[in-house]
Design a protein around this motif. Structure first.
Motif, PDB file in Angstrom:
ATOM      1  N   GLY A 159      14.853 -83.553 -32.038  1.00 43.43           N
ATOM      2  CA  GLY A 159      14.731 -82.635 -30.923  1.00 43.43           C
ATOM      3  C   GLY A 159      13.348 -82.654 -30.311  1.00 43.43           C
ATOM      4  O   GLY A 159      12.516 -83.518 -30.644  1.00 43.43           O
ATOM      5  N   PRO A 160      13.097 -81.714 -29.428  1.00 44.45           N
ATOM      6  CA  PRO A 160      14.018 -80.622 -29.035  1.00 44.45           C
ATOM      7  C   PRO A 160      15.099 -81.088 -28.075  1.00 44.45           C
ATOM      8  O   PRO A 160      14.934 -82.086 -27.384  1.00 44.45           O
ATOM      9  N   ASN A 161      16.189 -80.284 -27.994  1.00 51.44           N
ATOM     10  CA  ASN A 161      17.277 -80.589 -27.075  1.00 51.44           C
ATOM     11  C   ASN A 161      17.001 -79.949 -25.724  1.00 51.44           C
ATOM     12  O   ASN A 161      15.877 -79.531 -25.434  1.00 51.44           O
ATOM     13  N   ALA A 162      18.025 -79.875 -24.887  1.00 46.84           N
ATOM     14  CA  ALA A 162      17.852 -79.318 -23.543  1.00 46.84           C
ATOM     15  C   ALA A 162      17.454 -77.853 -23.574  1.00 46.84           C
ATOM     16  O   ALA A 162      16.793 -77.356 -22.653  1.00 46.84           O
ATOM     17  N   GLU A 163      17.835 -77.125 -24.645  1.00 47.22           N
ATOM     18  CA  GLU A 163      17.463 -75.724 -24.770  1.00 47.22           C
ATOM     19  C   GLU A 163      16.133 -75.531 -25.474  1.00 47.22           C
ATOM     20  O   GLU A 163      15.710 -74.406 -25.734  1.00 47.22           O
ATOM     21  N   GLY A 164      15.474 -76.649 -25.847  1.00 50.76           N
ATOM     22  CA  GLY A 164      14.181 -76.548 -26.513  1.00 50.76           C
ATOM     23  C   GLY A 164      14.265 -76.264 -27.992  1.00 50.76           C
ATOM     24  O   GLY A 164      13.271 -75.833 -28.598  1.00 50.76           O
ATOM     25  N   GLU A 165      15.403 -76.508 -28.612  1.00 48.60           N
ATOM     26  CA  GLU A 165      15.593 -76.224 -30.032  1.00 48.60           C
ATOM     27  C   GLU A 165      15.770 -77.530 -30.802  1.00 48.60           C
ATOM     28  O   GLU A 165      16.303 -78.517 -30.279  1.00 48.60           O
TER      29      GLU A 165
END
Length: 331
Positions: A159-165
């Protein structure tokens, strides 16, 4: 007065004149040659006695010694000075005939596969292998599909992914083998304060290399009379000091090999040491292949160079030069 001289005296004086002139010319030439040689020898002596030359030779010698000791340790003709007892450095291991130790020998890849199995089922519980990725096993001990399946069995944090996680994903060939502990503190807490070393370069990091690791794995025994080992430690004469926190981990039949090889203690130790030797130098086989090619190439170029040199210079080195002095035609 000239009229009083005889004709014979005049002829003798005329013949002596060119001889003296040639003598003076030859002496002047030899003097210039001697002067040139004297200047060249004096320049060489000045160069040899200059401080810059001495400093350069000293730096070259010191650098050569430092490079040799960095690669091979101490000089073979210089003894080591020990301030402590010999048991502080452990028993010197015997020299074993490893199949990859020869100049033209390569690793036993079947042994590497078995050694990885021993590492995965026994050693990986405490020791990491940080410098080896799953892709390094492809073409050496496993196929690409086998290595991909083993990598997917491990969950990696990415990560992070699109949600920042951060998220967990299955492993892939580009990932490195996971460590058994998240950090050093957790590793020490799980091993009574001792830190299990990473095994990526353990064969190169220990004096004795593969012989030492094999002897250490198979050298556990009861302490001799007069030797006391505190609680939680184990006696191994090959370990410096004799007391090691790692207990014996290899026993007969501990691992069931896929190819049916009997899993004796010495066989498992030999296989895992072969695997660790490969892990410390994955380019071992390719390096020897390139070395053979380089030797063949440079040997051919050397022979060609010698032939060309002999062909070009033989007419010059074997010719004879004759000097015909001018003939005095006055006689």
């Amino acid at each position: 007065m000239l009229s009083r001289l005889s004709a014979g005296a005049l002829k003798r004086a005329a013949s002596v004149g060119p001889t003296r002139a040639s003598t003076l010319i030859s002496s002047s030439r030899s003097g210039s040659v001697r002067f040139a040689s004297t200047n060249s020898s004096a320049a060489f002596e000045n160069l040899a006695n200059s401080r810059a030359t001495l400093a350069g030779l000293s730096l070259f010698t010191a650098g050569s010694i430092a490079w040799y000791t960095h690669l091979y340790g101490t000089f073979p003709f210089v003894g080591e000075v020990h301030a402590g007892h010999l048991s502080d450095e452990g028993l010197h291991p015997a020299s074993y005939p490893w199949p990859h130790s020869g100049i033209l020998d390569t690793f036993d890849h079947a042994s590497i596969r078995r050694g990885y199995q021993v590492y995965r089922e026994v050693c990986a519980a405490c020791h990491s292998l940080d410098r080896i990725a799953w892709r390094n096993l492809v073409g050496v001990s496993h196929t690409a599909d086998e290595a991909r399946v083993m990598a997917e069995e491990v969950e990696y944090t990415d990560g992070p992914n699109a949600e920042g996680e951060m998220f967990q994903r299955p492993g892939k060939l580009a990932d490195y083998m996971p460590p058994p502990y998240p950090n050093e503190e957790a590793a020490r807490a799980g091993n009574a304060g001792a830190l299990p070393p990473d095994l990526s370069l353990i064969v190169k990091a220990r004096h004795g290399a593969a012989d030492y690791v094999f002897s250490l794995l198979t050298g556990y025994m009861d302490p001799p009379a007069g030797v006391e080992i505190r609680e939680g430690m184990n006696y191994n004469p090959y370990f410096p000091g004799g007391a090691i926190s790692m207990a014996r981990v290899l026993f007969d039949g501990l691992v069931e090999y896929e190819d049916g090889t009997p899993a004796t203690t010495s066989q498992m130790a030999k296989d895992v040491v072969t695997f660790l030797s490969w892990a410390a130098e994955p380019e071992h086989d390719e390096r020897k292949k390139y070395g053979i090619k380089a030797v063949i190439l440079f040997s051919s170029l050397t022979l060609i160079s010698l032939y060309i040199k002999r062909f070009k210079w033989t007419s010059i080195k074997n010719r004879k030069i004759f000097y015909n002095p001018p003939v005095d035609k006055t006689h």
